[in-house]
Scaffold this motif. Sequence first.
Motif, short mmCIF file in Angstrom:
data_model
loop_
_atom_site.label_atom_id
_atom_site.label_comp_id
_atom_site.label_asym_id
_atom_site.label_seq_id
_atom_site.Cartn_x
_atom_site.Cartn_y
_atom_site.Cartn_z
N ASP A 241 0.81 -1.22 0.00
CA ASP A 241 0.00 0.00 0.00
C ASP A 241 0.84 1.27 0.00
O ASP A 241 0.48 2.27 -0.63
CB ASP A 241 -1.02 0.00 1.15
CG ASP A 241 -0.41 -0.27 2.51
OD1 ASP A 241 0.82 -0.29 2.66
OD2 ASP A 241 -1.20 -0.49 3.47
N THR A 242 2.01 1.24 0.66
CA THR A 242 2.86 2.43 0.65
C THR A 242 3.41 2.69 -0.75
O THR A 242 3.51 3.84 -1.18
CB THR A 242 4.02 2.28 1.64
OG1 THR A 242 3.49 1.96 2.93
CG2 THR A 242 4.82 3.57 1.74
N ALA A 245 0.74 4.36 -2.60
CA ALA A 245 0.60 5.75 -2.14
C ALA A 245 1.70 6.64 -2.71
O ALA A 245 1.44 7.77 -3.14
CB ALA A 245 0.61 5.80 -0.61
N SER A 260 3.80 9.03 4.10
CA SER A 260 2.53 8.34 4.01
C SER A 260 2.02 8.19 5.42
O SER A 260 2.56 7.41 6.22
CB SER A 260 2.71 6.97 3.33
OG SER A 260 1.48 6.31 3.22
N GLY A 262 -0.61 7.50 8.36
CA GLY A 262 -1.79 6.75 8.78
C GLY A 262 -1.46 5.93 10.00
O GLY A 262 -0.79 6.43 10.91
N GLY A 406 -2.26 10.16 2.31
CA GLY A 406 -2.96 9.22 3.18
C GLY A 406 -3.87 9.92 4.16
O GLY A 406 -4.05 11.15 4.12
N GLU A 432 -6.66 9.90 -0.46
CA GLU A 432 -6.86 8.53 -0.98
C GLU A 432 -5.70 8.12 -1.88
O GLU A 432 -5.89 7.52 -2.94
CB GLU A 432 -8.18 8.44 -1.72
CG GLU A 432 -9.40 8.73 -0.88
CD GLU A 432 -9.71 7.60 0.11
OE1 GLU A 432 -8.89 6.68 0.24
OE2 GLU A 432 -10.78 7.66 0.74
N THR A 434 -3.42 5.83 -1.70
CA THR A 434 -3.23 4.40 -1.97
C THR A 434 -4.19 3.92 -3.06
O THR A 434 -3.78 3.23 -4.00
CB THR A 434 -3.43 3.58 -0.68
OG1 THR A 434 -2.52 4.05 0.31
CG2 THR A 434 -3.19 2.12 -0.92
#
Length: 491
Positions: A241-242, A245, A260, A262, A406, A432, A434
């Motif tokens: 996911d990173t 992103a 990133s 979160g 993120g 959003e 990612t």
Amino acid sequence: MSADVKRHVAIDLGASSGRVALGTVRHGRLSVEVLHRFQNGGVPVQGGLYWDVLGLWREILHGLRLAAQHGHIDSVGVDSWAVDYALLDEHDLLMDGVHHYRDPRTDGVMQHCLNVLPRSAVYEATGIQFLPFNTAYQLVAHERQAPGILSRACQVLMVPDLLHFWLSGRRVSELTNASTTQLYDPRQDTWSAPVLHAFGLPAALFPDVVPAGTVLGPVTPAIAQETGLAGTVVIAPATHDTASAVAAVPARGSGWAYLSSGTWSLVGIETLSPVVTPQALRHNLTNEAGVNGTTRLLKNVMGLWIVQECRRAWGNPDFAQLYADAEKVPGTGPLIDPDDPRFLHAGLDMPERIQAFCAQTGQAVPTTPAELVRCVLDSLALRSAEVIRQLEEVTGRAITVLHVVGGGAQLRFLNQLLADVTGCTVIAGPVEATLIGNLLVQAEASGSIPPGSLRDVVLASEVLDTFEPRSAVSPQRLAFFAALGSTPVPS
């Protein structure tokens, strides 16, 4: 809808939630609609911690059925968190379950492994940050917990690779996630035989590695019938996911870093090749694969997870109110080392762990939720600034712009703190990132957008927010924070 409109579906799995989203590409712009949201989290079983991967699969299928109602879907792809995996037997069935990276089964395993193969040799072979839950140490822990399980297994698949297999029938390991395992050699572009051998991990378990943007093939007939996605192709995006992103960071030129933001804070820069040097090892920086041949030189920093666990302990009060109250607390209070191991595991005692750290380091003890949240946010901002200084030292680059993407990009107070402590211009968004990165890698692979245009599409599609430094942090406070990360704290 005209023929030049393309639709792609991103399945994005995070540590606390998942989404299935529809991305529509039209005239060089991307619009994103989240079709289905669902919860995720660890499931405790007999002292261990697992992911409910079958529950996630059920939710994914529901999201895909919703997507099919929008007309023909050109492609679908999955991204998720890194390091966790599934073992498959000779019948392609799950063995055991998918363990959660916060499962305490890895406690002490990393040090055991580094007694077998020295830290410098592991880093030279993989270029990856030393974290106790890396896939390498999880697999060793798995064999310790269930002797012989690795010899009985036929394949290891990272979480998004497992889901791609269920969607397409093809078993591969996508590069951005493979590179996080501390078992992959980024300079040789292959699994590291010396590390696998030293840790006793069978090389035959690991599938072929493919880059982000690889077309895996059409969805299986069973999936097409179940969801209505006839003719849809499965494309492996940047499955970490990173990495997705970072692909959506709306950057131009040089001199920029990304955060990133979160559950974890991933602070880094993009390079053209891995930086595997003694300096990078000393700072425990990680070299993870990015899209289109890039490397993400970064550090994993404990992120808003600490606040999330505090909130859970307080009965889940409103996040916005917690942050608003924290902003009223003076920025001269106590600090923690957010990467101290005590903050890794889940638990309703997270506020008490913060208080104990502050007491043991001779600081005033925060007592109210506002004071505790302010303590965490100040500490996260300072750690981000510290990592940026390390990246500058290792690469010789001057970093003047920090892109925050993120969920944390929505936190204006934290963005201003980051601008103040780093001295950088902070550009916040997209939130959003990612999903956007996942969708755009699919779009590029399928010809929906021109090659090399990912960031141009983001800039054309998103509204960004900018924060300039307003006040500097005192050198004494910076020095005190730096000492917290280098001095052992009694547990």
